[in-house]
Write a protein that holds these residues in place. Structure first.
Motif, PDB file in Angstrom:
ATOM      1  N   CYS A 158     -14.949 -12.078  38.308  1.00  0.00           N
ATOM      2  CA  CYS A 158     -15.044 -10.513  38.490  1.00  0.00           C
ATOM      3  C   CYS A 158     -15.461 -10.082  39.801  1.00  0.00           C
ATOM      4  O   CYS A 158     -16.288 -10.912  40.627  1.00  0.00           O
ATOM      5  CB  CYS A 158     -16.030 -10.005  37.392  1.00  0.00           C
ATOM      6  SG  CYS A 158     -15.368 -10.053  35.883  1.00  0.00           S
ATOM      7  N   TRP A 275     -15.323  -5.535  37.817  1.00  0.00           N
ATOM      8  CA  TRP A 275     -13.977  -5.340  37.481  1.00  0.00           C
ATOM      9  C   TRP A 275     -13.669  -6.802  37.626  1.00  0.00           C
ATOM     10  O   TRP A 275     -14.006  -7.507  38.305  1.00  0.00           O
ATOM     11  CB  TRP A 275     -13.135  -4.370  38.051  1.00  0.00           C
ATOM     12  CG  TRP A 275     -12.984  -4.635  39.501  1.00  0.00           C
ATOM     13  CD1 TRP A 275     -12.150  -5.343  40.074  1.00  0.00           C
ATOM     14  CD2 TRP A 275     -13.725  -4.188  40.750  1.00  0.00           C
ATOM     15  NE1 TRP A 275     -12.291  -5.601  41.615  1.00  0.00           N
ATOM     16  CE2 TRP A 275     -13.249  -4.779  41.893  1.00  0.00           C
ATOM     17  CE3 TRP A 275     -14.852  -3.199  40.626  1.00  0.00           C
ATOM     18  CZ2 TRP A 275     -14.080  -4.344  43.010  1.00  0.00           C
ATOM     19  CZ3 TRP A 275     -15.468  -2.985  41.951  1.00  0.00           C
ATOM     20  CH2 TRP A 275     -14.990  -3.436  43.037  1.00  0.00           C
ATOM     21  N   ARG A 276     -12.290  -7.099  36.829  1.00  0.00           N
ATOM     22  CA  ARG A 276     -11.549  -8.341  36.899  1.00  0.00           C
ATOM     23  C   ARG A 276     -10.896  -8.507  38.289  1.00  0.00           C
ATOM     24  O   ARG A 276     -10.403  -7.684  38.990  1.00  0.00           O
ATOM     25  CB  ARG A 276     -10.496  -8.471  36.025  1.00  0.00           C
ATOM     26  CG  ARG A 276     -11.010  -8.610  34.335  1.00  0.00           C
ATOM     27  CD  ARG A 276      -9.822  -8.766  33.388  1.00  0.00           C
ATOM     28  NE  ARG A 276      -9.063  -7.347  33.644  1.00  0.00           N
ATOM     29  CZ  ARG A 276      -8.892  -6.435  32.852  1.00  0.00           C
ATOM     30  NH1 ARG A 276     -10.198  -6.379  31.866  1.00  0.00           N
ATOM     31  NH2 ARG A 276      -8.093  -5.614  32.998  1.00  0.00           N
TER      32      ARG A 276
END
Length: 302
Positions: A158, A275-276
């Motif tokens: 991430c 976030w990814r």
């Protein structure tokens, strides 16, 4: 080349998450036989075994595990593609599934919802509150798009964006506060007198690190489940605690006999977005960071 069915890959990923055919079928809103047939179709398509079955139990093969991980990425990208197309390429429209930890959520939601309404009115915000560990798992699984976490924190696979600092404050009842030295010296506090959250809350680790409480016998064996419980413990004059400024600014000490004192100079946690890696929604996430950062005690996003 014949492509695998995305829906079948979704069933496979869900089965891996649930480790149970009936529960996975329920989550996918299909019958157990439909899910089982879909997995068999994938095995026929790939020409390889994905599960090792024995009576009513199963385990994933090494190839099956690899396919699950690659499927997660493929499904996430497919979902973002559909979202992008449905919103005609407008990154300021669509649904955003946001996860926030309990030591941030109650003190940020009101201001954040107002800011979203003003600056991103066409974003349909779906919010969920849970512990860091569970939120990270849901992010990895594709069930959430974005997290607001307390950092520093390892988040493999991430990306992170630091939005601001949230200083810690020592909290004491006004009757006990009179006994504190000036300036406050945490090392002088009695043994077992500092209340913190249970270990599953990452704020405990951040407070221990930021406020120089490592290996301290001053930490009480009584652990709270929420910041509100910490307030009650401190207000009962049973000891002291540490609270983030974000919570104090939202009047968490109102109607109590508690006073707050700044902790050590470096006594703060970072708050940021996670976030990814590889997402196509970076423009949206950057804008969200710009919206949330001013709501924090010490904004740092530039």
């Amino acid at each position: 080349m014949k492509w695998p069915n995305l829906k079948h890959l979704h069933y496979l990923v869900t089965l891996h998450q649930e480790q149970h055919f009936h529960r996975a079928a329920q989550r996918c809103n299909v019958s157990q036989s439909t899910l089982s047939t879909a997995i068999q179709n994938l095995e026929e398509h790939f020409g390889s075994q994905l599960l090792e079955r024995e009576h009513k139990t199963f385990v994933f093969t090494s190839l099956g595990l690899d396919i699950v991980e690659r499927s997660k990425v493929l499904l996430q990208e497919a979902g973002e593609l559909v979202e992008y197309a449905q919103n005609a390429g407008n990154w300021q429209r669509g649904t955003l599934k946001l996860g926030v930890i309990p030591t941030i959520a109650p003190f940020l939601f009101e201001g954040m919802l107002g800011a979203f309404s003003t600056f991103l009115p066409e974003i349909n915000l779906e919010m969920q509150e849970d512990t860091t560990e569970k939120l990270l798992q849901q992010l990895t699984d594709g069930r959430l798009d974005l997290l607001i976490l307390a950092l520093p924190m390892e988040t493999p696979g991430c990306k992170q964006m630091i939005l601001g600092h949230d200083p810690f404050h020592l909290i004491a009842h006004e009757d006990m506060a009179e006994q504190l030295p000036n300036p406050v010296d945490i090392s002088t506090l009695p043994k077992k007198s500092i209340f913190l959250l249970q270990q599953e809350h990452c704020m405990t680790g951040h407070a221990v690190s930021a406020c120089n409480l490592q290996h301290s016998d001053q930490i009480s064996s009584v652990a709270a489940s929420s910041l509100y419980t910490l307030v009650q413990l401190a207000n009962s004059k049973m000891g002291y605690t540490f609270l983030p400024e974000l919570a104090i600014n939202q009047s968490i000490l109102e109607h109590t006999g508690l006073k707050s004192f700044p902790a050590e100079e470096q006594g703060f946690r970072e708050i940021g977005l996670v976030w990814r890696s590889g997402t196509t929604r970076m423009q949206l996430f950057r804008r969200i960071g710009e919206i949330i950062s001013p709501l924090l005690p010490i904004p740092t996003l530039k």
